[in-house]
Design a protein around this motif. Sequence first.
Motif, PDB file in Angstrom:
ATOM      1  N   ALA A  34       0.836  -1.208   0.000  1.00  0.00           N
ATOM      2  CA  ALA A  34       0.000   0.000   0.000  1.00  0.00           C
ATOM      3  C   ALA A  34       0.870   1.257   0.000  1.00  0.00           C
ATOM      4  O   ALA A  34       0.591   2.214  -0.740  1.00  0.00           O
ATOM      5  CB  ALA A  34      -0.929  -0.014   1.208  1.00  0.00           C
ATOM      6  N   ARG A  35       1.918   1.281   0.816  1.00  0.00           N
ATOM      7  CA  ARG A  35       2.802   2.457   0.849  1.00  0.00           C
ATOM      8  C   ARG A  35       3.516   2.638  -0.483  1.00  0.00           C
ATOM      9  O   ARG A  35       3.730   3.771  -0.940  1.00  0.00           O
ATOM     10  CB  ARG A  35       3.804   2.309   2.004  1.00  0.00           C
ATOM     11  CG  ARG A  35       3.185   2.496   3.376  1.00  0.00           C
ATOM     12  CD  ARG A  35       4.227   2.632   4.468  1.00  0.00           C
ATOM     13  NE  ARG A  35       4.879   1.379   4.769  1.00  0.00           N
ATOM     14  CZ  ARG A  35       4.454   0.497   5.681  1.00  0.00           C
ATOM     15  NH1 ARG A  35       3.331   0.744   6.362  1.00  0.00           N
ATOM     16  NH2 ARG A  35       5.113  -0.606   5.930  1.00  0.00           N
ATOM     17  N   TRP A  36       3.870   1.536  -1.112  1.00  0.00           N
ATOM     18  CA  TRP A  36       4.528   1.610  -2.434  1.00  0.00           C
ATOM     19  C   TRP A  36       3.576   2.204  -3.467  1.00  0.00           C
ATOM     20  O   TRP A  36       3.961   3.068  -4.258  1.00  0.00           O
ATOM     21  CB  TRP A  36       4.991   0.227  -2.850  1.00  0.00           C
ATOM     22  CG  TRP A  36       5.604   0.183  -4.216  1.00  0.00           C
ATOM     23  CD1 TRP A  36       6.858   0.612  -4.581  1.00  0.00           C
ATOM     24  CD2 TRP A  36       4.985  -0.324  -5.408  1.00  0.00           C
ATOM     25  NE1 TRP A  36       7.062   0.417  -5.920  1.00  0.00           N
ATOM     26  CE2 TRP A  36       5.930  -0.148  -6.458  1.00  0.00           C
ATOM     27  CE3 TRP A  36       3.744  -0.883  -5.687  1.00  0.00           C
ATOM     28  CZ2 TRP A  36       5.645  -0.538  -7.768  1.00  0.00           C
ATOM     29  CZ3 TRP A  36       3.461  -1.263  -6.988  1.00  0.00           C
ATOM     30  CH2 TRP A  36       4.410  -1.095  -8.013  1.00  0.00           C
ATOM     31  N   LEU A  37       2.329   1.756  -3.454  1.00  0.00           N
ATOM     32  CA  LEU A  37       1.349   2.291  -4.411  1.00  0.00           C
ATOM     33  C   LEU A  37       1.093   3.771  -4.178  1.00  0.00           C
ATOM     34  O   LEU A  37       0.997   4.555  -5.131  1.00  0.00           O
ATOM     35  CB  LEU A  37       0.038   1.507  -4.286  1.00  0.00           C
ATOM     36  CG  LEU A  37       0.034   0.084  -4.853  1.00  0.00           C
ATOM     37  CD1 LEU A  37      -1.260  -0.629  -4.472  1.00  0.00           C
ATOM     38  CD2 LEU A  37       0.193   0.111  -6.378  1.00  0.00           C
ATOM     39  N   LEU A  38       0.990   4.162  -2.919  1.00  0.00           N
ATOM     40  CA  LEU A  38       0.764   5.573  -2.621  1.00  0.00           C
ATOM     41  C   LEU A  38       1.938   6.435  -3.070  1.00  0.00           C
ATOM     42  O   LEU A  38       1.760   7.588  -3.483  1.00  0.00           O
ATOM     43  CB  LEU A  38       0.523   5.757  -1.116  1.00  0.00           C
ATOM     44  CG  LEU A  38      -0.792   5.182  -0.578  1.00  0.00           C
ATOM     45  CD1 LEU A  38      -0.780   5.165   0.944  1.00  0.00           C
ATOM     46  CD2 LEU A  38      -1.981   5.980  -1.094  1.00  0.00           C
ATOM     47  N   GLY A  39       3.128   5.874  -3.042  1.00  0.00           N
ATOM     48  CA  GLY A  39       4.309   6.616  -3.459  1.00  0.00           C
ATOM     49  C   GLY A  39       4.407   6.823  -4.959  1.00  0.00           C
ATOM     50  O   GLY A  39       5.210   7.639  -5.432  1.00  0.00           O
ATOM     51  N   ILE A  42      -0.292   7.938  -8.389  1.00  0.00           N
ATOM     52  CA  ILE A  42      -1.206   7.644  -9.492  1.00  0.00           C
ATOM     53  C   ILE A  42      -2.629   7.568  -8.953  1.00  0.00           C
ATOM     54  O   ILE A  42      -2.833   7.500  -7.747  1.00  0.00           O
ATOM     55  CB  ILE A  42      -0.842   6.319 -10.195  1.00  0.00           C
ATOM     56  CG1 ILE A  42      -0.890   5.152  -9.188  1.00  0.00           C
ATOM     57  CG2 ILE A  42       0.536   6.394 -10.847  1.00  0.00           C
ATOM     58  CD1 ILE A  42      -0.652   3.789  -9.811  1.00  0.00           C
ATOM     59  N   VAL A  43      -3.587   7.610  -9.885  1.00  0.00           N
ATOM     60  CA  VAL A  43      -4.979   7.506  -9.480  1.00  0.00           C
ATOM     61  C   VAL A  43      -5.263   6.069  -9.040  1.00  0.00           C
ATOM     62  O   VAL A  43      -5.039   5.120  -9.807  1.00  0.00           O
ATOM     63  CB  VAL A  43      -5.918   7.901 -10.635  1.00  0.00           C
ATOM     64  CG1 VAL A  43      -7.379   7.715 -10.211  1.00  0.00           C
ATOM     65  CG2 VAL A  43      -5.662   9.344 -11.048  1.00  0.00           C
ATOM     66  N   LEU A  44      -5.741   5.927  -7.817  1.00  0.00           N
ATOM     67  CA  LEU A  44      -6.020   4.596  -7.276  1.00  0.00           C
ATOM     68  C   LEU A  44      -7.489   4.477  -6.916  1.00  0.00           C
ATOM     69  O   LEU A  44      -8.039   5.374  -6.262  1.00  0.00           O
ATOM     70  CB  LEU A  44      -5.189   4.341  -6.016  1.00  0.00           C
ATOM     71  CG  LEU A  44      -3.678   4.245  -6.170  1.00  0.00           C
ATOM     72  CD1 LEU A  44      -3.026   4.204  -4.795  1.00  0.00           C
ATOM     73  CD2 LEU A  44      -3.296   3.008  -6.958  1.00  0.00           C
ATOM     74  N   PRO A  45      -8.137   3.386  -7.330  1.00  0.00           N
ATOM     75  CA  PRO A  45      -9.488   3.154  -6.825  1.00  0.00           C
ATOM     76  C   PRO A  45      -9.407   2.816  -5.335  1.00  0.00           C
ATOM     77  O   PRO A  45      -8.443   2.186  -4.886  1.00  0.00           O
ATOM     78  CB  PRO A  45      -9.972   1.951  -7.646  1.00  0.00           C
ATOM     79  CG  PRO A  45      -8.719   1.254  -8.082  1.00  0.00           C
ATOM     80  CD  PRO A  45      -7.681   2.327  -8.242  1.00  0.00           C
ATOM     81  N   PHE A  46     -10.388   3.273  -4.583  1.00  0.00           N
ATOM     82  CA  PHE A  46     -10.412   3.023  -3.132  1.00  0.00           C
ATOM     83  C   PHE A  46      -9.134   3.551  -2.461  1.00  0.00           C
ATOM     84  O   PHE A  46      -8.540   2.898  -1.611  1.00  0.00           O
ATOM     85  CB  PHE A  46     -10.585   1.532  -2.835  1.00  0.00           C
ATOM     86  CG  PHE A  46     -11.728   0.900  -3.574  1.00  0.00           C
ATOM     87  CD1 PHE A  46     -13.041   1.197  -3.221  1.00  0.00           C
ATOM     88  CD2 PHE A  46     -11.495   0.026  -4.618  1.00  0.00           C
ATOM     89  CE1 PHE A  46     -14.097   0.620  -3.892  1.00  0.00           C
ATOM     90  CE2 PHE A  46     -12.553  -0.552  -5.299  1.00  0.00           C
ATOM     91  CZ  PHE A  46     -13.865  -0.255  -4.940  1.00  0.00           C
ATOM     92  N   ARG A  47      -8.728   4.737  -2.871  1.00  0.00           N
ATOM     93  CA  ARG A  47      -7.476   5.297  -2.346  1.00  0.00           C
ATOM     94  C   ARG A  47      -7.511   5.453  -0.823  1.00  0.00           C
ATOM     95  O   ARG A  47      -6.496   5.246  -0.154  1.00  0.00           O
ATOM     96  CB  ARG A  47      -7.203   6.655  -3.003  1.00  0.00           C
ATOM     97  CG  ARG A  47      -5.824   7.235  -2.655  1.00  0.00           C
ATOM     98  CD  ARG A  47      -5.568   8.572  -3.331  1.00  0.00           C
ATOM     99  NE  ARG A  47      -4.213   9.014  -3.083  1.00  0.00           N
ATOM    100  CZ  ARG A  47      -3.159   8.670  -3.812  1.00  0.00           C
ATOM    101  NH1 ARG A  47      -3.313   7.858  -4.853  1.00  0.00           N
ATOM    102  NH2 ARG A  47      -1.959   9.109  -3.520  1.00  0.00           N
ATOM    103  N   ALA A  48      -8.679   5.791  -0.288  1.00  0.00           N
ATOM    104  CA  ALA A  48      -8.784   5.981   1.157  1.00  0.00           C
ATOM    105  C   ALA A  48      -8.462   4.683   1.896  1.00  0.00           C
ATOM    106  O   ALA A  48      -7.777   4.690   2.930  1.00  0.00           O
ATOM    107  CB  ALA A  48     -10.182   6.469   1.521  1.00  0.00           C
ATOM    108  N   ILE A  53      -4.519   1.193   4.993  1.00  0.00           N
ATOM    109  CA  ILE A  53      -3.660   0.003   5.071  1.00  0.00           C
ATOM    110  C   ILE A  53      -2.195   0.413   5.133  1.00  0.00           C
ATOM    111  O   ILE A  53      -1.393  -0.156   5.886  1.00  0.00           O
ATOM    112  CB  ILE A  53      -3.917  -0.916   3.873  1.00  0.00           C
ATOM    113  CG1 ILE A  53      -5.344  -1.469   3.933  1.00  0.00           C
ATOM    114  CG2 ILE A  53      -2.904  -2.065   3.847  1.00  0.00           C
ATOM    115  CD1 ILE A  53      -5.742  -2.260   2.715  1.00  0.00           C
ATOM    116  N   GLY A  54      -1.832   1.423   4.331  1.00  0.00           N
ATOM    117  CA  GLY A  54      -0.442   1.881   4.317  1.00  0.00           C
ATOM    118  C   GLY A  54       0.005   2.494   5.624  1.00  0.00           C
ATOM    119  O   GLY A  54       1.206   2.553   5.912  1.00  0.00           O
TER     120      GLY A  54
END
Length: 221
Positions: A34-39, A42-48, A53-54
């Motif tokens: 999750a932290r990697w994706l947030l870094g 990019i546009v993420l579904p269900f970002r919240a 999780i991150g």
Amino acid sequence: MNRELDFTPVDRVLVAAGPAAAGLLLAAVLPIAARWLLGLHIVLPFRAIVRVIGAIDRPWELAIEAAVLVLAGLFVTVVLFERLVVVTVDPVQARLGETVIPRNDVAALYPEGDSLVVLDRESRQAARCMTRARRGALAEAFQQFGYPWRDTDPYANLYQPWNSAADSLPPAVDAVLAARAVAVRKKAAKEAGELRATLEKLGYAVRDDGGKQFWRPLVRS
């Protein structure tokens, strides 16, 4: 003499411990992923949800996450043990979980996806279940006792796609198929099963493939 077909020792261990072990692994991997994706920004579904999780990094938070995922894995194990049935075969009858089918009533048995399908002498679906035994063990056991095992549905070439605009079916059959299409779309498995039985009383079989219904007339063997 009979043969009882259950999990192999390896499969039993995998089903009993695998889901919980997978949950424990996910507990360790998910916050990092999750932290990697947030870094990536990019546009993420269900970002919240990904952000929550991150943010898990304290030991007590990781422990709670692990406990929840392990419990989820154990629930999956319980469901698998309940839904996957033991098959017992002898020269007189076959027992699929709680369903008993006399040998003389069986016209064909074959695997379809993850299920074992049994057809009676009218080519109706006498039973469908997910078994604990692997396909090869099922084929060997049924053939050993002279059951008509098939690798595929022997009547597959008779099926036709159902179309509500078609006029090749009797009105009563078309109406049942239309009602069943709604039940399948709503994932109402019990209602779809009852409508399947109604179709068989009218002389037709039905199967689902890719969200569509296919029908064929029953065949007496």
